[in-house]
Design a protein around this motif. Structure first.
Motif, mmCIF file in Angstrom:
data_model
loop_
_atom_site.group_PDB
_atom_site.id
_atom_site.type_symbol
_atom_site.label_atom_id
_atom_site.label_comp_id
_atom_site.label_asym_id
_atom_site.label_seq_id
_atom_site.Cartn_x
_atom_site.Cartn_y
_atom_site.Cartn_z
ATOM 1 N N THR A 1 44.775 48.296 73.417
ATOM 2 C CA THR A 1 44.407 47.558 74.626
ATOM 3 C C THR A 1 43.218 46.641 74.390
ATOM 4 O OG1 THR A 1 45.232 49.331 76.048
ATOM 5 C CG2 THR A 1 43.672 47.802 77.038
ATOM 6 N N VAL A 2 42.274 47.071 73.567
ATOM 7 C CA VAL A 2 41.030 46.311 73.418
ATOM 8 C C VAL A 2 41.139 45.179 72.394
ATOM 9 C CG1 VAL A 2 39.661 48.310 74.067
ATOM 10 C CG2 VAL A 2 40.079 47.887 71.651
ATOM 11 N N LYS A 3 42.311 45.007 71.809
ATOM 12 C CA LYS A 3 42.459 43.948 70.809
ATOM 13 C C LYS A 3 42.379 42.556 71.432
ATOM 14 C CE LYS A 3 45.053 46.672 67.442
ATOM 15 N NZ LYS A 3 46.358 46.887 66.775
ATOM 16 N N ASP A 4 42.655 42.473 72.725
ATOM 17 C CA ASP A 4 42.598 41.171 73.405
ATOM 18 C C ASP A 4 41.807 41.322 74.697
ATOM 19 O OD1 ASP A 4 42.972 38.656 74.419
ATOM 20 O OD2 ASP A 4 45.020 39.030 75.102
ATOM 21 N N TRP B 1 27.272 36.644 78.045
ATOM 22 C CA TRP B 1 27.028 37.471 76.860
ATOM 23 C C TRP B 1 28.256 38.277 76.434
ATOM 24 C CZ3 TRP B 1 28.270 42.053 78.926
ATOM 25 C CH2 TRP B 1 27.929 42.322 80.262
ATOM 26 N N PHE B 2 29.347 38.194 77.182
ATOM 27 C CA PHE B 2 30.465 39.103 76.935
ATOM 28 C C PHE B 2 31.129 38.884 75.569
ATOM 29 C CE2 PHE B 2 34.823 40.783 77.541
ATOM 30 C CZ PHE B 2 34.484 42.082 77.879
ATOM 31 N N ASP B 3 30.996 37.699 75.004
ATOM 32 C CA ASP B 3 31.627 37.421 73.715
ATOM 33 C C ASP B 3 30.845 37.979 72.531
ATOM 34 O OD1 ASP B 3 33.841 36.164 74.741
ATOM 35 O OD2 ASP B 3 32.934 34.167 74.706
ATOM 36 N N GLU B 4 29.645 38.475 72.779
ATOM 37 C CA GLU B 4 28.869 39.078 71.690
ATOM 38 C C GLU B 4 29.550 40.380 71.238
ATOM 39 O OE1 GLU B 4 24.812 39.593 72.957
ATOM 40 O OE2 GLU B 4 24.833 37.691 74.043
ATOM 41 N N PRO B 5 29.318 40.829 69.988
ATOM 42 C CA PRO B 5 30.003 42.026 69.466
ATOM 43 C C PRO B 5 29.732 43.303 70.274
ATOM 44 C CG PRO B 5 29.002 40.777 67.680
ATOM 45 C CD PRO B 5 28.526 40.147 68.952
ATOM 46 N N PHE C 1 36.401 49.771 91.423
ATOM 47 C CA PHE C 1 36.984 50.496 90.300
ATOM 48 C C PHE C 1 37.565 49.489 89.308
ATOM 49 C CE2 PHE C 1 37.370 53.843 93.636
ATOM 50 C CZ PHE C 1 36.538 54.772 93.032
ATOM 51 N N LEU C 2 37.429 49.792 88.045
ATOM 52 C CA LEU C 2 37.922 48.909 86.992
ATOM 53 C C LEU C 2 39.402 49.149 86.727
ATOM 54 C CD1 LEU C 2 34.981 49.521 84.474
ATOM 55 C CD2 LEU C 2 35.262 47.516 85.953
ATOM 56 N N THR C 3 40.081 48.129 86.250
ATOM 57 C CA THR C 3 41.430 48.330 85.728
ATOM 58 C C THR C 3 41.306 49.047 84.386
ATOM 59 O OG1 THR C 3 41.494 46.260 84.478
ATOM 60 C CG2 THR C 3 42.168 46.164 86.803
ATOM 61 N N GLU C 4 42.416 49.599 83.915
ATOM 62 C CA GLU C 4 42.382 50.287 82.625
ATOM 63 C C GLU C 4 41.919 49.341 81.517
ATOM 64 O OE1 GLU C 4 43.546 53.886 82.075
ATOM 65 O OE2 GLU C 4 42.640 53.497 84.022
ATOM 66 N N LYS C 5 42.449 48.132 81.508
ATOM 67 C CA LYS C 5 42.079 47.158 80.459
ATOM 68 C C LYS C 5 40.600 46.799 80.541
ATOM 69 C CE LYS C 5 43.545 42.824 78.304
ATOM 70 N NZ LYS C 5 43.862 43.412 77.008
ATOM 71 N N LEU D 1 35.210 47.082 78.269
ATOM 72 C CA LEU D 1 33.769 47.265 78.470
ATOM 73 C C LEU D 1 33.233 48.349 77.540
ATOM 74 C CD1 LEU D 1 33.225 47.005 82.343
ATOM 75 C CD2 LEU D 1 32.331 45.483 80.588
ATOM 76 N N ILE D 2 33.998 49.435 77.395
ATOM 77 C CA ILE D 2 33.585 50.492 76.461
ATOM 78 C C ILE D 2 33.428 49.909 75.066
ATOM 79 C CG2 ILE D 2 34.318 52.596 75.271
ATOM 80 C CD1 ILE D 2 35.707 53.461 77.869
#
Length: 378
Positions: A180-183, A193-197, A263-267, A272-273
């Motif tokens: 899921t986190v690949k994209d 700042w979200f694009d930072e590692p 509440f967040l979606t699963e993706k 975020l994690i």
């Protein structure tokens, strides 16, 4: 084989117990006839019946929810009818209405498994009133599934039935989460700042209720500011403490604390994690019996800071192995642990590898589902 799953609510209603009930139901529905019996979350004059992922879901009419328990007259009759039709019944507890229904069927023999998510904690007076019925469930169940050894150690209700109990932890689909986190494109573009590692120092999400310890987390963040520290922390969720969180952040000008009031979606959750250095899990009451979100963080190699509750919480993420464990309700210790992790990259990396390994070995669906399939063959 006909299998009945009994719980307060069911998907799309959100909750940890609802997630487990859905996992069990969809697993068994691959080879068996599975029905879920639950109650509408809000007042509903009539019940409904639907099919979700090959699982028949019967939602009984509801008079509403009182003391965290749905009240439904039709549930009693539906339980008896469905109980007589099934071969095996799983009852997810605590759910006193299900205990009462099980008591009413005491003259009929079926294989009954209790899935023990937690003792009744907040409604102590209700537990005393209903103790004969609650004790009947424990005495007459064939098996009691508990989610951690810690639950067996501390549960007052299970102390005399250890011989019936089997530890089957909650689980996650680690491969699916990692895929899921690949994209993460298009998510949280509002944050530059979200694009930072690894831009998030600490992440907290979940239901903002009394046992989650979000007030302790806020005290920690204020203390960090007074020390001249300004960690980037994301808090996400909704609940009775939503206004408290929003007002506290604004009042104390915590500019680097980002509150997502939903509440967040699963993706969204997994992405975020994946962007976080550590996961903050400051729960303060044993109502937090396990904490499946710890597994989601560990699965992605994110160390956890949790609390030493008399529940399964500190058993899921182990102190000095997959994260750090602090005393509940102690914002000073929480801050010390937070600073320790952020300053020690070697420890962060070590905990990260250990977390991934622990999830793969102990908590992946592939491991737990084998145990569940063997269970119904006994």
């Amino acid at each position: 084989m006909k299998i009945l799953q009994v719980n307060k609510m069911y998907s799309p209603d959100i909750g940890g117990v609802e997630t487990v009930c859905q996992q069990y139901s969809e697993l068994y529905a691959k080879n068996h006839d599975v029905t879920v019996l639950c109650v509408h979350k809000n007042f509903k004059l009539f019940g409904t019946s639907t099919v979700i992922n090959n699982v028949k879901v019967i939602r009984c009419s509801s008079l509403g929810t009182f003391f965290s328990m749905p009240v439904s007259i039709t549930f009693l009759f539906s339980f008896i009818y469905q109980f007589l039709k099934c071969d095996i019944v799983f009852i997810h507890l605590p759910f006193p209405l299900a205990d009462l229904s099980f008591f009413l069927t005491r003259f009929f023999k079926r294989k009954v498994y209790l899935v023990w998510h937690s003792d009744i904690v907040k409604q102590g007076f209700l537990k005393k009133i209903l103790s004969p019925i609650l004790n009947h469930s424990v005495r007459n169940a064939d098996r009691i599934l508990v989610t951690s050894p810690k639950m067996l150690e501390f549960s007052e209700s299970l102390k005399n039935v250890f011989h019936k109990c089997v530890v089957i932890p909650l689980s996650i689909n680690a491969l699916s989460i990692r895929n899921t986190v690949k994209d993460d494109k298009g998510l949280f573009d509002c944050y530059d700042w979200f694009d930072e590692p690894k831009p998030i120092d600490g992440l907290f999400f979940g239901r903002l209720c009394y046992y989650k310890g979000v007030n302790v987390l806020l005290d920690m963040l204020l203390a960090a500011k007074l020390k001249g520290l300004n960690p980037r922390v994301v808090i996400a969720g909704r609940g009775e403490f939503s206004d408290l969180v929003q007002n506290f952040i604004k009042k104390n000008n915590l500019t680097n604390v980002h509150f997502i009031n939903r509440f967040l979606t699963e993706k969204e959750k997994y992405c975020l994690i994946n962007k976080s250095k550590c996961f903050l899990f400051p729960s303060v009451e044993v109502s937090e019996a396990f904490g499946i979100t710890q597994l989601e963080a560990m699965c992605l190699g994110v160390p956890v800071i949790n609390t030493n509750l008399a529940s399964g919480v500190p058993w899921v993420s182990l102190n000095n192995l997959t994260g750090l464990t602090v005393t509940p309700n102690d914002s000073v210790q929480l801050l010390e642990a937070f600073i320790e992790l952020l300053k020690d990259e070697q420890k962060l990396n070590s905990f990260s590898l250990n977390a991934i390994e622990r999830v793969n070995a102990e908590f992946d669906d592939s491991v737990i589902f084998k145990k569940l399939n063997l269970l119904i063959k006994e």
